[in-house]
Design an enzyme around this catalytic site. Structure first.
Site, PDB file in Angstrom:
ATOM      1  N   GLY A 188      10.356  12.870   8.319  1.00 52.45           N
ATOM      2  CA  GLY A 188       9.883  12.249   7.085  1.00 52.45           C
ATOM      3  C   GLY A 188       9.070  11.018   7.358  1.00 52.45           C
ATOM      4  CG  ASN A 189       6.394   9.725   4.737  1.00 51.56           C
ATOM      5  OD1 ASN A 189       6.559   8.946   3.798  1.00 51.56           O
ATOM      6  ND2 ASN A 189       6.075  10.999   4.552  1.00 51.56           N
ATOM      7  NE  ARG A 190       8.878   2.903   9.282  1.00 45.72           N
ATOM      8  CZ  ARG A 190      10.129   2.727   9.744  1.00 45.72           C
ATOM      9  NH1 ARG A 190      11.123   2.523   8.924  1.00 45.72           N
ATOM     10  NH2 ARG A 190      10.345   2.749  11.038  1.00 45.72           N
ATOM     11  CB  SER A 191       6.129   7.106   1.179  1.00 46.73           C
ATOM     12  OG  SER A 191       5.751   6.878  -0.153  1.00 46.73           O
TER      13      SER A 191
END
Ligand code: CTP
Ligand code: CA
Length: 239
Positions: free
Chosen positions: A33-36
């Site tokens: 995933g990512n940090r958004s």
């Protein structure tokens, strides 16, 4: 009964916003995933509703606490992966006057997700990744092919880091021209800026004669930035 709201810059329009970050399962308990945080996308959805639009928020893994900032009347559709996001956005395309791709989209996914929790085996682990579809580029192509409202406005986001040799803004300008969207909202994320924060600083570009032209710059809370982005959308639509 409440008096009807005065008409806003997006009155009578249908707006679809994607927010958050897609996740790609590795096994039943893990994902890439990512940090958004989804805060900018949620702020855009709320500001679009305040501007008079009918709004659908396609939410990729946004925290309930962040979603609670949405006004009543914004429809929320939840997705997890990039492929689910693509299906949801494609479902919005025939009705939406404006599509804002604020979500951070996983570019790759594991070639196969394991059915069982992966066990460590000692030593290094390699992952086989395959490329995900480019949702925004697909929306541009489908509009070109006539599968959308003809006057549909497609808005991309680009969070870039730069270097002395190539500033972040140059990556964003090239991205606008490559993607073929109508507006690109750029923010510089060098040094951990923007992710999870309540404020943001952006430059909005549109294509003009094969180059990227600045149409707006905004800094402030994510809500204030959203209002400037919406003003830029309304302005390009009315040109
Ligand atoms: N985007 C998308 N589908 C993808 C990747 C990105 O729709 N698979 C959208 C994002 O929502 C954003 C815009 O495209 O609005 C730019 O995303 P970004 O990740 O900056 O662009 P990429 O084309 O993936 O380029 P790169 O990550 O290599 O910089
Ligand atoms: Ca990407």
């Amino acid at each position: 009964a409440e008096p009807p709201a005065p008409p806003g810059p997006l009155s009578g329009l249908m707006v679809a916003v994607s927010a958050g970050g897609t996740r790609e399962p590795l096994d039943p308990v893990r994902f890439l995933g990512n940090r958004s945080s989804g805060k900018q996308g949620v702020a855009l959805a709320a500001a679009s509703a305040a501007a008079g639009a009918e709004v659908v928020l396609v939410s990729a893994n946004v925290d309930t606490a962040v979603l609670s900032a949405l006004p009543a009347g914004v429809r929320v559709e939840e997705v997890e992966t990039t492929q689910e996001l693509q299906a949801a956005m494609s479902g919005c395309q025939s009705d939406a006057d404006v599509i804002i791709m604020a979500a951070a989209v996983a570019d790759y996914r594991p070639a196969a997700a394991a059915d069982h929790k992966m066990k460590k085996t000692g030593g290094a682990l390699g992952l086989d990744l395959v490329e995900n579809p480019d949702v925004l580029a697909g929306l541009v192509a489908d509009r070109e092919a006539g599968r959308a409202r003809s006057a549909q406005t497609l808005v991309g986001f680009a969070a870039e880091t730069g270097s002395p040799e190539k500033p972040a803004a140059v990556y964003a300008q090239e991205k606008l021209l490559r993607k073929g969207c109508d507006l690109l909202v750029f923010n510089d994320v060098s040094g951990d800026r923007a992710f999870g924060a309540d404020s943001n600083e952006v430059t909005v570009y549109r294509p003009a004669q094969g180059r990227a032209e600045v149409v707006a710059s905004a800094a402030g809370t994510k809500r204030q930035v959203s209002e400037e982005v919406i003003a830029a959308i309304a302005a390009v639509r009315n040109r």
